[in-house]
Scaffold this motif. Structure first.
Motif, PDB file in Angstrom:
ATOM      1  N   ASP A  91       0.812  -1.222   0.000  1.00 17.95           N
ATOM      2  CA  ASP A  91       0.000   0.000   0.000  1.00 17.95           C
ATOM      3  C   ASP A  91       0.845   1.270   0.000  1.00 17.95           C
ATOM      4  OD1 ASP A  91      -2.138  -1.720   0.226  1.00 17.95           O
ATOM      5  OD2 ASP A  91      -2.402  -1.404   2.378  1.00 17.95           O
ATOM      6  N   TYR A  92       2.073   1.167   0.478  1.00 21.50           N
ATOM      7  CA  TYR A  92       2.861   2.368   0.741  1.00 21.50           C
ATOM      8  C   TYR A  92       3.816   2.672  -0.413  1.00 21.50           C
ATOM      9  CZ  TYR A  92       0.849   1.690   5.341  1.00 21.50           C
ATOM     10  OH  TYR A  92      -0.023   1.525   6.377  1.00 21.50           O
ATOM     11  N   THR A  93       3.225   3.084  -1.530  1.00 21.01           N
ATOM     12  CA  THR A  93       4.018   3.338  -2.737  1.00 21.01           C
ATOM     13  C   THR A  93       4.925   4.554  -2.586  1.00 21.01           C
ATOM     14  OG1 THR A  93       2.147   4.583  -3.660  1.00 21.01           O
ATOM     15  CG2 THR A  93       2.328   2.256  -4.251  1.00 21.01           C
ATOM     16  N   GLN A  94       4.481   5.564  -1.849  1.00 19.85           N
ATOM     17  CA  GLN A  94       5.320   6.747  -1.670  1.00 19.85           C
ATOM     18  C   GLN A  94       6.560   6.427  -0.840  1.00 19.85           C
ATOM     19  OE1 GLN A  94       2.533   9.674  -0.038  1.00 19.85           O
ATOM     20  NE2 GLN A  94       2.435  10.683  -2.039  1.00 19.85           N
ATOM     21  N   LEU A  95       6.400   5.590   0.169  1.00 19.91           N
ATOM     22  CA  LEU A  95       7.554   5.168   0.968  1.00 19.91           C
ATOM     23  C   LEU A  95       8.512   4.366   0.104  1.00 19.91           C
ATOM     24  CD1 LEU A  95       9.054   4.856   3.647  1.00 19.91           C
ATOM     25  CD2 LEU A  95       7.581   2.893   4.173  1.00 19.91           C
ATOM     26  N   ALA A  96       7.957   3.462  -0.711  1.00 20.90           N
ATOM     27  CA  ALA A  96       8.801   2.664  -1.603  1.00 20.90           C
ATOM     28  C   ALA A  96       9.559   3.549  -2.578  1.00 20.90           C
ATOM     29  CB  ALA A  96       7.944   1.647  -2.360  1.00 20.90           C
ATOM     30  N   ASP A  97       8.888   4.551  -3.143  1.00 23.25           N
ATOM     31  CA  ASP A  97       9.545   5.452  -4.104  1.00 23.25           C
ATOM     32  C   ASP A  97      10.664   6.247  -3.439  1.00 23.25           C
ATOM     33  OD1 ASP A  97       7.883   4.612  -6.130  1.00 23.25           O
ATOM     34  OD2 ASP A  97       6.502   6.316  -5.981  1.00 23.25           O
ATOM     35  N   ALA A  98      10.414   6.722  -2.210  1.00 24.84           N
ATOM     36  CA  ALA A  98      11.429   7.505  -1.502  1.00 24.84           C
ATOM     37  C   ALA A  98      12.638   6.641  -1.179  1.00 24.84           C
ATOM     38  CB  ALA A  98      10.836   8.098  -0.229  1.00 24.84           C
ATOM     39  N   LEU A  99      12.398   5.409  -0.754  1.00 22.96           N
ATOM     40  CA  LEU A  99      13.506   4.505  -0.435  1.00 22.96           C
ATOM     41  C   LEU A  99      14.254   4.082  -1.686  1.00 22.96           C
ATOM     42  CD1 LEU A  99      11.735   2.312   2.260  1.00 22.96           C
ATOM     43  CD2 LEU A  99      13.733   3.775   2.650  1.00 22.96           C
ATOM     44  N   LYS A 100      13.532   3.875  -2.773  1.00 20.64           N
ATOM     45  CA  LYS A 100      14.173   3.507  -4.039  1.00 20.64           C
ATOM     46  C   LYS A 100      15.112   4.625  -4.505  1.00 20.64           C
ATOM     47  CE  LYS A 100      11.434   1.692  -7.020  1.00 20.64           C
ATOM     48  NZ  LYS A 100      10.388   1.537  -8.070  1.00 20.64           N
ATOM     49  N   GLN A 101      14.642   5.868  -4.394  1.00 23.26           N
ATOM     50  CA  GLN A 101      15.474   7.003  -4.774  1.00 23.26           C
ATOM     51  C   GLN A 101      16.685   7.116  -3.852  1.00 23.26           C
ATOM     52  OE1 GLN A 101      13.339  10.709  -5.086  1.00 23.26           O
ATOM     53  NE2 GLN A 101      15.190  11.944  -5.328  1.00 23.26           N
TER      54      GLN A 101
END
Length: 271
Positions: free
Chosen positions: A236-246
Protein backbone atom coordinates in the motif's frame (compact mmCIF):
# COMPACT_ATOMS: atom_id res chain seq x y z
CA UNK A 1 18.05 -18.37 12.62
CA UNK A 2 15.39 -21.00 13.23
CA UNK A 3 14.54 -20.23 16.84
CA UNK A 4 11.72 -17.78 16.05
CA UNK A 5 9.76 -17.99 19.30
CA UNK A 6 12.79 -17.50 21.54
CA UNK A 7 14.05 -14.63 19.42
CA UNK A 8 10.70 -12.86 19.38
CA UNK A 9 10.19 -13.12 23.12
CA UNK A 10 13.65 -11.67 23.68
CA UNK A 11 13.03 -8.90 21.18
CA UNK A 12 9.65 -8.00 22.70
CA UNK A 13 11.40 -7.30 25.97
CA UNK A 14 13.60 -4.74 24.22
CA UNK A 15 11.41 -3.19 21.53
CA UNK A 16 7.95 -1.67 21.55
CA UNK A 17 5.32 -2.98 19.15
CA UNK A 18 5.58 -1.62 15.62
CA UNK A 19 3.19 -1.11 12.73
CA UNK A 20 3.97 -0.58 9.07
CA UNK A 21 3.31 3.05 8.14
CA UNK A 22 3.16 5.43 5.20
CA UNK A 23 5.94 7.85 4.25
CA UNK A 24 4.10 10.76 5.89
CA UNK A 25 3.69 8.78 9.11
CA UNK A 26 7.35 7.75 9.09
CA UNK A 27 8.52 11.34 8.63
CA UNK A 28 6.06 12.64 11.19
CA UNK A 29 7.33 10.15 13.79
CA UNK A 30 10.96 10.86 12.89
CA UNK A 31 11.80 7.14 12.90
CA UNK A 32 11.94 4.38 10.27
CA UNK A 33 11.54 0.87 11.71
CA UNK A 34 13.62 -1.72 9.86
CA UNK A 35 13.41 -5.51 10.06
CA UNK A 36 16.80 -7.28 10.01
CA UNK A 37 17.78 -10.91 10.49
CA UNK A 38 19.36 -12.09 13.72
CA UNK A 39 22.76 -13.81 13.74
CA UNK A 40 23.41 -13.03 10.08
CA UNK A 41 27.00 -11.80 9.79
CA UNK A 42 28.27 -9.85 7.93
CA UNK A 43 24.86 -8.24 7.33
CA UNK A 44 23.16 -8.01 10.71
CA UNK A 45 24.60 -9.43 13.88
CA UNK A 46 24.30 -7.78 17.29
CA UNK A 47 23.15 -4.48 15.69
CA UNK A 48 26.21 -4.39 13.41
CA UNK A 49 26.75 -5.23 9.76
CA UNK A 50 26.20 -4.29 6.14
CA UNK A 51 22.39 -4.20 6.29
CA UNK A 52 22.49 -2.20 9.52
CA UNK A 53 24.76 0.44 7.96
CA UNK A 54 22.73 0.62 4.74
CA UNK A 55 19.47 1.03 6.69
CA UNK A 56 20.97 3.89 8.68
CA UNK A 57 22.19 5.54 5.49
CA UNK A 58 18.70 5.23 3.99
CA UNK A 59 17.19 6.76 7.10
CA UNK A 60 19.60 9.66 6.82
CA UNK A 61 18.50 10.27 3.23
CA UNK A 62 14.86 10.33 4.38
CA UNK A 63 15.75 12.65 7.25
CA UNK A 64 14.72 10.21 10.00
CA UNK A 65 16.34 8.00 12.60
CA UNK A 66 16.29 4.20 12.29
CA UNK A 67 14.95 1.71 14.84
CA UNK A 68 15.66 -1.98 14.24
CA UNK A 69 13.34 -4.96 14.66
CA UNK A 70 15.67 -7.99 14.67
CA UNK A 71 14.05 -11.35 14.03
CA UNK A 72 14.84 -15.02 13.48
CA UNK A 73 14.09 -16.52 10.09
CA UNK A 74 10.90 -18.56 9.83
CA UNK A 75 10.38 -21.61 7.62
CA UNK A 76 10.38 -19.55 4.41
CA UNK A 77 10.99 -16.04 3.10
CA UNK A 78 7.25 -15.78 2.45
CA UNK A 79 6.69 -16.25 6.19
CA UNK A 80 9.33 -13.63 6.96
CA UNK A 81 7.56 -11.08 4.74
CA UNK A 82 4.23 -11.84 6.40
CA UNK A 83 5.68 -11.54 9.89
CA UNK A 84 7.86 -8.51 9.38
CA UNK A 85 6.32 -6.45 6.56
CA UNK A 86 2.58 -6.79 5.99
CA UNK A 87 0.98 -8.48 9.01
CA UNK A 88 3.17 -9.06 12.07
CA UNK A 89 3.62 -12.15 14.22
CA UNK A 90 1.03 -13.87 16.40
CA UNK A 91 2.88 -12.40 19.38
CA UNK A 92 2.33 -8.85 18.13
CA UNK A 93 5.93 -8.26 17.05
CA UNK A 94 6.11 -6.17 13.88
CA UNK A 95 5.50 -5.40 11.17
CA UNK A 96 8.30 -2.98 10.39
CA UNK A 97 8.18 -0.11 7.90
CA UNK A 98 10.86 -1.79 5.79
CA UNK A 99 12.71 -5.10 5.61
CA UNK A 100 16.28 -5.62 4.45
CA UNK A 101 17.80 -8.50 2.48
CA UNK A 102 14.76 -9.56 0.46
CA UNK A 103 15.17 -11.69 -2.70
CA UNK A 104 14.10 -9.75 -5.80
CA UNK A 105 13.41 -12.72 -8.08
CA UNK A 106 10.29 -12.00 -10.17
CA UNK A 107 8.45 -15.23 -9.32
CA UNK A 108 9.04 -14.67 -5.60
CA UNK A 109 7.87 -11.05 -5.81
CA UNK A 110 4.76 -11.98 -7.80
CA UNK A 111 3.53 -14.52 -5.27
CA UNK A 112 4.07 -12.04 -2.41
CA UNK A 113 1.71 -9.37 -3.69
CA UNK A 114 1.06 -7.87 -0.28
CA UNK A 115 4.53 -6.33 -0.34
CA UNK A 116 6.49 -4.20 -2.78
CA UNK A 117 10.02 -5.49 -3.43
CA UNK A 118 12.49 -3.01 -4.91
CA UNK A 119 15.79 -1.21 -4.32
CA UNK A 120 18.12 -4.07 -5.27
CA UNK A 121 21.50 -3.34 -3.71
CA UNK A 122 23.72 -6.39 -4.34
CA UNK A 123 24.04 -9.94 -5.65
CA UNK A 124 25.31 -12.99 -3.83
CA UNK A 125 26.63 -16.31 -5.09
CA UNK A 126 27.61 -19.68 -3.66
CA UNK A 127 31.34 -19.77 -3.03
CA UNK A 128 33.87 -22.06 -1.41
CA UNK A 129 36.50 -20.97 1.11
CA UNK A 130 39.33 -23.49 1.08
CA UNK A 131 42.68 -24.36 2.61
CA UNK A 132 45.21 -23.86 -0.20
CA UNK A 133 47.64 -26.42 1.17
CA UNK A 134 45.02 -29.15 1.06
CA UNK A 135 43.14 -27.90 -2.00
CA UNK A 136 45.51 -25.88 -4.19
CA UNK A 137 43.03 -25.99 -7.09
CA UNK A 138 39.24 -26.02 -7.36
CA UNK A 139 38.78 -27.44 -10.83
CA UNK A 140 35.44 -29.08 -10.07
CA UNK A 141 33.43 -30.47 -7.18
CA UNK A 142 35.25 -33.81 -7.35
CA UNK A 143 38.18 -32.36 -5.38
CA UNK A 144 35.90 -32.22 -2.32
CA UNK A 145 34.83 -35.87 -2.44
CA UNK A 146 37.12 -37.14 0.33
CA UNK A 147 37.76 -33.87 2.16
CA UNK A 148 36.08 -32.64 5.37
CA UNK A 149 33.76 -29.84 4.23
CA UNK A 150 31.54 -27.56 6.31
CA UNK A 151 28.14 -26.09 5.46
CA UNK A 152 25.33 -24.35 7.31
CA UNK A 153 22.58 -26.77 8.32
CA UNK A 154 19.39 -26.64 6.23
CA UNK A 155 21.05 -24.47 3.59
CA UNK A 156 21.32 -24.68 -0.19
CA UNK A 157 24.97 -25.65 0.22
CA UNK A 158 23.96 -28.49 2.50
CA UNK A 159 21.45 -29.76 -0.04
CA UNK A 160 23.92 -29.56 -2.93
CA UNK A 161 26.87 -31.17 -1.18
CA UNK A 162 24.73 -33.85 0.43
CA UNK A 163 23.35 -35.10 -2.88
CA UNK A 164 25.17 -36.82 -5.77
CA UNK A 165 26.33 -34.51 -8.54
CA UNK A 166 28.00 -35.78 -11.68
CA UNK A 167 28.87 -39.01 -9.91
CA UNK A 168 30.39 -37.16 -6.96
CA UNK A 169 29.27 -36.60 -3.38
CA UNK A 170 31.07 -35.16 -0.37
CA UNK A 171 31.57 -38.09 2.00
CA UNK A 172 32.78 -36.10 5.02
CA UNK A 173 30.17 -33.31 5.30
CA UNK A 174 29.89 -31.33 8.54
CA UNK A 175 26.73 -29.34 9.32
CA UNK A 176 26.86 -26.21 11.50
CA UNK A 177 24.08 -24.21 13.10
CA UNK A 178 26.36 -21.17 12.96
CA UNK A 179 28.66 -20.58 10.01
CA UNK A 180 31.09 -18.73 12.26
CA UNK A 181 31.92 -22.09 13.85
CA UNK A 182 32.52 -23.66 10.44
CA UNK A 183 34.95 -20.92 9.49
CA UNK A 184 36.69 -21.26 12.85
CA UNK A 185 37.17 -24.99 12.19
CA UNK A 186 38.48 -24.19 8.71
CA UNK A 187 41.09 -21.87 10.20
CA UNK A 188 41.97 -24.50 12.83
CA UNK A 189 42.59 -27.17 10.19
CA UNK A 190 39.59 -29.31 11.09
CA UNK A 191 38.03 -28.67 7.68
CA UNK A 192 39.48 -28.38 4.19
CA UNK A 193 36.70 -26.16 2.86
CA UNK A 194 33.41 -24.41 3.67
CA UNK A 195 30.64 -23.71 1.18
CA UNK A 196 28.61 -20.59 1.90
CA UNK A 197 27.31 -17.43 0.33
CA UNK A 198 30.18 -15.43 -1.07
CA UNK A 199 29.52 -12.47 1.21
CA UNK A 200 29.80 -14.67 4.30
CA UNK A 201 32.90 -16.49 3.04
CA UNK A 202 34.68 -13.25 2.06
CA UNK A 203 33.96 -11.53 5.35
CA UNK A 204 35.22 -14.50 7.37
CA UNK A 205 38.15 -15.74 5.26
CA UNK A 206 38.99 -13.16 2.61
CA UNK A 207 41.96 -11.75 4.50
CA UNK A 208 43.22 -15.02 5.99
CA UNK A 209 46.65 -16.13 4.77
CA UNK A 210 46.72 -19.62 3.26
CA UNK A 211 43.06 -19.63 2.28
CA UNK A 212 41.14 -18.59 -0.82
CA UNK A 213 37.50 -17.84 -1.54
CA UNK A 214 36.27 -18.68 -5.04
CA UNK A 215 33.08 -19.35 -6.94
CA UNK A 216 31.71 -22.86 -6.44
CA UNK A 217 32.01 -24.78 -9.74
CA UNK A 218 28.33 -25.71 -10.05
CA UNK A 219 27.34 -25.24 -13.70
CA UNK A 220 23.64 -25.82 -14.21
CA UNK A 221 22.81 -26.19 -10.51
CA UNK A 222 22.59 -22.55 -9.45
CA UNK A 223 21.95 -19.31 -11.37
CA UNK A 224 25.27 -18.21 -12.92
CA UNK A 225 24.74 -14.65 -11.73
CA UNK A 226 23.65 -15.65 -8.27
CA UNK A 227 20.72 -14.00 -6.48
CA UNK A 228 19.84 -10.33 -6.04
CA UNK A 229 18.58 -8.78 -2.81
CA UNK A 230 16.71 -5.59 -2.05
CA UNK A 231 14.10 -4.01 0.23
CA UNK A 232 10.42 -4.64 0.94
CA UNK A 233 7.59 -2.49 2.28
CA UNK A 234 3.85 -3.09 2.50
CA UNK A 235 2.38 -2.83 -0.99
CA UNK A 236 0.00 0.00 0.00
CA UNK A 237 2.86 2.37 0.74
CA UNK A 238 4.02 3.34 -2.74
CA UNK A 239 5.32 6.75 -1.67
CA UNK A 240 7.55 5.17 0.97
CA UNK A 241 8.80 2.66 -1.60
CA UNK A 242 9.54 5.45 -4.10
CA UNK A 243 11.43 7.50 -1.50
CA UNK A 244 13.51 4.50 -0.43
CA UNK A 245 14.17 3.51 -4.04
CA UNK A 246 15.47 7.00 -4.77
CA UNK A 247 17.57 6.99 -1.61
CA UNK A 248 19.09 3.61 -2.51
CA UNK A 249 19.92 4.86 -6.01
CA UNK A 250 21.77 7.78 -4.44
CA UNK A 251 23.73 5.48 -2.12
CA UNK A 252 24.81 3.48 -5.16
CA UNK A 253 25.72 6.46 -7.35
CA UNK A 254 27.76 8.25 -4.68
CA UNK A 255 29.70 5.12 -3.74
CA UNK A 256 28.21 4.68 -0.27
CA UNK A 257 27.10 1.10 -0.91
CA UNK A 258 30.55 0.02 -2.10
CA UNK A 259 32.20 1.69 0.90
CA UNK A 260 29.86 -0.04 3.34
CA UNK A 261 30.50 -3.48 1.85
CA UNK A 262 34.26 -2.87 1.76
CA UNK A 263 34.26 -1.81 5.42
CA UNK A 264 32.89 -5.25 6.28
CA UNK A 265 35.40 -7.16 4.17
CA UNK A 266 33.07 -7.89 1.23
CA UNK A 267 33.32 -6.87 -2.41
CA UNK A 268 29.85 -5.78 -3.49
CA UNK A 269 28.51 -7.52 -6.58
CA UNK A 270 26.36 -4.95 -8.33
CA UNK A 271 22.88 -6.20 -9.31
Amino acid sequence: MKHLLIGLIAALSLTTAAQARSLDEVRSSGTLTVAIYNDFAPFSDDAKGIDVDIARALGEKLGVKVSFLPFDADESMDDDLRNMVWKGTVLGYGPADMMMHVPTEAAFANRNDKVAIFGTYFRDTLQIARNLERLPELRDMAVLDKEPVGVEADSLGSMILGSPYGGHRVADLHHYVKLEEAFADLKAGKLSAVMALGSQAEAAMGKESGFRVAMAPLPGRVPPGGWSFGLAVKSDYTQLADALKQAMATLESDGTLDRIFTAHGVKRLAP
